[in-house]
Scaffold this motif. Structure first.
Motif, PDB file in Angstrom:
ATOM      1  N   ILE A  46       0.843  -1.201   0.000  1.00  0.00           N
ATOM      2  CA  ILE A  46       0.000   0.000   0.000  1.00  0.00           C
ATOM      3  C   ILE A  46       0.875   1.245   0.000  1.00  0.00           C
ATOM      4  O   ILE A  46       0.633   2.201  -0.763  1.00  0.00           O
ATOM      5  N   SER A  47       1.902   1.263   0.844  1.00  0.00           N
ATOM      6  CA  SER A  47       2.799   2.423   0.920  1.00  0.00           C
ATOM      7  C   SER A  47       3.493   2.679  -0.411  1.00  0.00           C
ATOM      8  O   SER A  47       3.587   3.826  -0.873  1.00  0.00           O
ATOM      9  N   ARG A  48       3.947   1.605  -1.044  1.00  0.00           N
ATOM     10  CA  ARG A  48       4.687   1.765  -2.296  1.00  0.00           C
ATOM     11  C   ARG A  48       3.803   2.316  -3.406  1.00  0.00           C
ATOM     12  O   ARG A  48       4.183   3.266  -4.103  1.00  0.00           O
ATOM     13  N   TYR A  49       2.616   1.729  -3.583  1.00  0.00           N
ATOM     14  CA  TYR A  49       1.776   2.160  -4.708  1.00  0.00           C
ATOM     15  C   TYR A  49       1.062   3.475  -4.423  1.00  0.00           C
ATOM     16  O   TYR A  49       0.696   4.195  -5.356  1.00  0.00           O
ATOM     17  N   ALA A  50       0.885   3.799  -3.162  1.00  0.00           N
ATOM     18  CA  ALA A  50       0.392   5.140  -2.837  1.00  0.00           C
ATOM     19  C   ALA A  50       1.438   6.176  -3.223  1.00  0.00           C
ATOM     20  O   ALA A  50       1.114   7.243  -3.778  1.00  0.00           O
ATOM     21  N   ALA A  51       2.708   5.853  -2.947  1.00  0.00           N
ATOM     22  CA  ALA A  51       3.792   6.757  -3.352  1.00  0.00           C
ATOM     23  C   ALA A  51       3.873   6.855  -4.866  1.00  0.00           C
ATOM     24  O   ALA A  51       4.063   7.952  -5.423  1.00  0.00           O
ATOM     25  N   LYS A  52       3.724   5.724  -5.561  1.00  0.00           N
ATOM     26  CA  LYS A  52       3.738   5.743  -7.024  1.00  0.00           C
ATOM     27  C   LYS A  52       2.601   6.600  -7.577  1.00  0.00           C
ATOM     28  O   LYS A  52       2.786   7.332  -8.561  1.00  0.00           O
ATOM     29  N   LEU A  53       1.433   6.491  -6.952  1.00  0.00           N
ATOM     30  CA  LEU A  53       0.277   7.254  -7.422  1.00  0.00           C
ATOM     31  C   LEU A  53       0.501   8.753  -7.242  1.00  0.00           C
ATOM     32  O   LEU A  53       0.155   9.559  -8.118  1.00  0.00           O
ATOM     33  N   THR A  68      10.728  16.944  -2.729  1.00  0.00           N
ATOM     34  CA  THR A  68       9.757  15.973  -2.207  1.00  0.00           C
ATOM     35  C   THR A  68       9.639  14.780  -3.145  1.00  0.00           C
ATOM     36  O   THR A  68       9.554  13.629  -2.697  1.00  0.00           O
ATOM     37  N   ARG A  69       9.629  15.034  -4.440  1.00  0.00           N
ATOM     38  CA  ARG A  69       9.564  13.955  -5.425  1.00  0.00           C
ATOM     39  C   ARG A  69      10.778  13.042  -5.319  1.00  0.00           C
ATOM     40  O   ARG A  69      10.657  11.813  -5.403  1.00  0.00           O
ATOM     41  N   ARG A  70      11.954  13.636  -5.137  1.00  0.00           N
ATOM     42  CA  ARG A  70      13.175  12.828  -5.018  1.00  0.00           C
ATOM     43  C   ARG A  70      13.105  11.922  -3.796  1.00  0.00           C
ATOM     44  O   ARG A  70      13.444  10.740  -3.876  1.00  0.00           O
ATOM     45  N   ARG A  71      12.650  12.470  -2.678  1.00  0.00           N
ATOM     46  CA  ARG A  71      12.557  11.668  -1.456  1.00  0.00           C
ATOM     47  C   ARG A  71      11.500  10.585  -1.579  1.00  0.00           C
ATOM     48  O   ARG A  71      11.693   9.450  -1.126  1.00  0.00           O
ATOM     49  N   LEU A  72      10.379  10.938  -2.199  1.00  0.00           N
ATOM     50  CA  LEU A  72       9.296   9.967  -2.355  1.00  0.00           C
ATOM     51  C   LEU A  72       9.718   8.836  -3.297  1.00  0.00           C
ATOM     52  O   LEU A  72       9.373   7.671  -3.079  1.00  0.00           O
ATOM     53  N   LYS A  73      10.469   9.176  -4.341  1.00  0.00           N
ATOM     54  CA  LYS A  73      10.970   8.166  -5.269  1.00  0.00           C
ATOM     55  C   LYS A  73      11.943   7.229  -4.567  1.00  0.00           C
ATOM     56  O   LYS A  73      11.911   6.000  -4.782  1.00  0.00           O
ATOM     57  N   ALA A  74      12.821   7.787  -3.725  1.00  0.00           N
ATOM     58  CA  ALA A  74      13.760   6.963  -2.973  1.00  0.00           C
ATOM     59  C   ALA A  74      13.012   6.047  -2.003  1.00  0.00           C
ATOM     60  O   ALA A  74      13.370   4.870  -1.832  1.00  0.00           O
ATOM     61  N   PHE A  75      11.958   6.570  -1.381  1.00  0.00           N
ATOM     62  CA  PHE A  75      11.141   5.769  -0.460  1.00  0.00           C
ATOM     63  C   PHE A  75      10.464   4.624  -1.206  1.00  0.00           C
ATOM     64  O   PHE A  75      10.486   3.471  -0.760  1.00  0.00           O
ATOM     65  N   GLU A  76       9.878   4.927  -2.360  1.00  0.00           N
ATOM     66  CA  GLU A  76       9.185   3.904  -3.150  1.00  0.00           C
ATOM     67  C   GLU A  76      10.143   2.804  -3.577  1.00  0.00           C
ATOM     68  O   GLU A  76       9.829   1.617  -3.519  1.00  0.00           O
ATOM     69  N   SER A  77      11.339   3.181  -3.997  1.00  0.00           N
ATOM     70  CA  SER A  77      12.335   2.206  -4.420  1.00  0.00           C
ATOM     71  C   SER A  77      12.795   1.340  -3.244  1.00  0.00           C
ATOM     72  O   SER A  77      12.943   0.119  -3.373  1.00  0.00           O
ATOM     73  N   SER A  78      12.990   1.956  -2.101  1.00  0.00           N
ATOM     74  CA  SER A  78      13.425   1.221  -0.918  1.00  0.00           C
ATOM     75  C   SER A  78      12.370   0.225  -0.459  1.00  0.00           C
ATOM     76  O   SER A  78      12.680  -0.908  -0.095  1.00  0.00           O
ATOM     77  N   VAL A  79      11.109   0.642  -0.487  1.00  0.00           N
ATOM     78  CA  VAL A  79      10.023  -0.256  -0.092  1.00  0.00           C
ATOM     79  C   VAL A  79       9.927  -1.430  -1.053  1.00  0.00           C
ATOM     80  O   VAL A  79       9.678  -2.567  -0.645  1.00  0.00           O
ATOM     81  N   GLY A  80      10.142  -1.174  -2.343  1.00  0.00           N
ATOM     82  CA  GLY A  80      10.111  -2.250  -3.324  1.00  0.00           C
ATOM     83  C   GLY A  80      11.153  -3.320  -3.037  1.00  0.00           C
ATOM     84  O   GLY A  80      10.870  -4.515  -3.126  1.00  0.00           O
ATOM     85  N   VAL A  81      12.357  -2.903  -2.671  1.00  0.00           N
ATOM     86  CA  VAL A  81      13.411  -3.860  -2.326  1.00  0.00           C
ATOM     87  C   VAL A  81      13.075  -4.580  -1.018  1.00  0.00           C
ATOM     88  O   VAL A  81      13.303  -5.776  -0.878  1.00  0.00           O
ATOM     89  N   SER A  82      12.513  -3.859  -0.062  1.00  0.00           N
ATOM     90  CA  SER A  82      12.138  -4.461   1.220  1.00  0.00           C
ATOM     91  C   SER A  82      11.094  -5.558   1.038  1.00  0.00           C
ATOM     92  O   SER A  82      11.152  -6.608   1.683  1.00  0.00           O
ATOM     93  N   ARG A  83      10.136  -5.330   0.138  1.00  0.00           N
ATOM     94  CA  ARG A  83       9.098  -6.339  -0.113  1.00  0.00           C
ATOM     95  C   ARG A  83       9.709  -7.617  -0.680  1.00  0.00           C
ATOM     96  O   ARG A  83       9.259  -8.721  -0.377  1.00  0.00           O
ATOM     97  N   LYS A  84      10.733  -7.481  -1.512  1.00  0.00           N
ATOM     98  CA  LYS A  84      11.379  -8.666  -2.059  1.00  0.00           C
ATOM     99  C   LYS A  84      12.073  -9.456  -0.950  1.00  0.00           C
ATOM    100  O   LYS A  84      12.090 -10.687  -0.973  1.00  0.00           O
TER     101      LYS A  84
END
Length: 259
Positions: A46-53, A68-84
Motif C-alpha cells: 500500500i505504501s509503495r503504490y500510494a507513493a507511485k500514485l 519531495t519527489r526525489r525523497r518519495l521516489k527513494a522511499f518507493e524504491s526502498s520499499v520495493g526492495v524491502s518487499r522482495k
C-alpha cells in the motif's frame, strides 16, 4: 460439600463444542495482523503504490515539489526492495499448496501446476532479484531475472484466475440449489435456518472469491506491463499505480478478516 470434588465439565456435551471466544479488540487484531508476513508485506505494498500514485499525479507540481519527489521516489524504491526481502523462502508455500491440492480432472491438475508452479517460480526468482538489487550479486543480472520472474508471475495469475472462476461457477450452482431448498421450505411453512446460514456464508465466500479474482487481474496487468518493459498501450503511470493500490487494499482486507 467435598472441597476436593472435580470442577464441573465446561463442555459436558463433546458433540457441541463451546462457542468461540468473543472478538478481540482492535489492538489485538492489529498485533495478529502485523505478526503475519503477508500482513506486513501488504502494508508495504500500500505504501509503495500510494507513493507511485502521488508521483504519477500532479500533486507535486509545486515550487518545492522536486525535493519531495526525489525523497518519495527513494522511499518507493526502498520499499520495493524491502518487499522482495519479505518474500524470502515464500516459494515453499506454493510447493506445499501444490502437493496438498486435490485434482478431480486433468484440466484442474494443469491449472494447479500453472497457478502454484508459476507463482512459486516467481517467488523463487524474486529472491535473486533482491540479491541483485541489494548488491550481493552482479546487478547486471537483475533485468533478465525480473523479465523471467514477470513471465512466471503472469503464468501463475492465469492459473489462479482460471481456478477461481471454476470455483465461482461451482458456488453459483450451490447457491441455486440452496435457494431452491429455501423456496420449497417457505412453501411448506418449514424452518430452514440451517440452509439460510449456509446461503449467507456461501455468499460471503463468493464475494471474497470475486474480490480475489479482481486482485489477481490487477496484478496480472502489472505483470504484463513488466514483461513489455512499460511500453504497452495501457502503461499509464496513474493506471498502473491504481491497479497496484487496488490489489494491495483487497489483499489487506482479506488478511484482516483472517485475524
Amino acid at each position: 460439600m467435598d472441597s476436593t470434588a472435580a470442577p464441573p465439565n465446561p463442555n459436558p456435551n463433546p458433540k457441541n463444542p463451546p462457542s468461540k471466544e468473543p472478538d478481540r479488540d482492535l489492538l489485538y487484531r492489529v498485533e495478529a495482523y502485523l505478526a503475519k508476513r503477508d500482513g506486513v508485506d501488504k502494508l508495504l505494498k500500500i505504501s509503495r503504490y500510494a507513493a507511485k500514485l502521488i508521483l504519477a499525479s500532479s500533486v507535486l507540481r509545486s515550487s518545492d515539489g522536486g525535493e519531495t519527489r526525489r525523497r518519495l521516489k527513494a522511499f518507493e524504491s526502498s520499499v520495493g526492495v524491502s518487499r522482495k526481502a519479505f518474500r524470502l523462502g515464500k516459494f515453499v508455500q506454493d510447493l506445499n499448496a501444490l502437493r496438498k491440492s486435490h485434482h478431480h480432472s486433468k484440466r484442474h491438475l494443469l491449472l494447479s501446476v500453472l497457478a502454484y508452479g508459476g507463482e512459486g517460480l516467481y517467488y523463487f526468482l524474486e529472491q535473486f532479484v533482491w540479491l541483485a538489487k541489494s548488491g550481493l550479486i552482479d546487478p547486471s543480472h537483475a533485468r533478465s531475472l525480473q523479465k523471467v520472474s514477470a513471465w512466471a508471475e503472469f503464468v501463475g495469475y492465469v492459473g489462479n484466475v482460471s481456478l477461481k472462476v471454476a470455483d465461482l461457477a461451482a458456488m453459483a450452482e450451490e447457491e441455486v440449489c440452496l435457494r431452491s431448498t429455501l423456496e420449497i421450505a417457505a412453501l411448506r411453512g418449514a424452518s430452514a435456518a440451517e440452509e439460510e446460514a449456509r446461503l449467507r456464508k456461501l455468499r460471503e465466500k463468493k464475494l471474497m472469491k470475486m474480490l480475489s479474482v479482481v486482485q489477481d487481474l490487477a496484478d496480472a496487468v502489472m505483470a504484463v506491463d513488466d514483461i513489455l518493459d512499460g511500453k504497452s498501450s495501457f502503461s499509464n503511470p496513474v493506471f498502473m499505480a491504481s491497479a497496484g493500490l487496488l490489489s494491495a487494499l483487497i489483499s489487506t482486507h482479506k488478511n484482516w478478516l483472517s485475524c
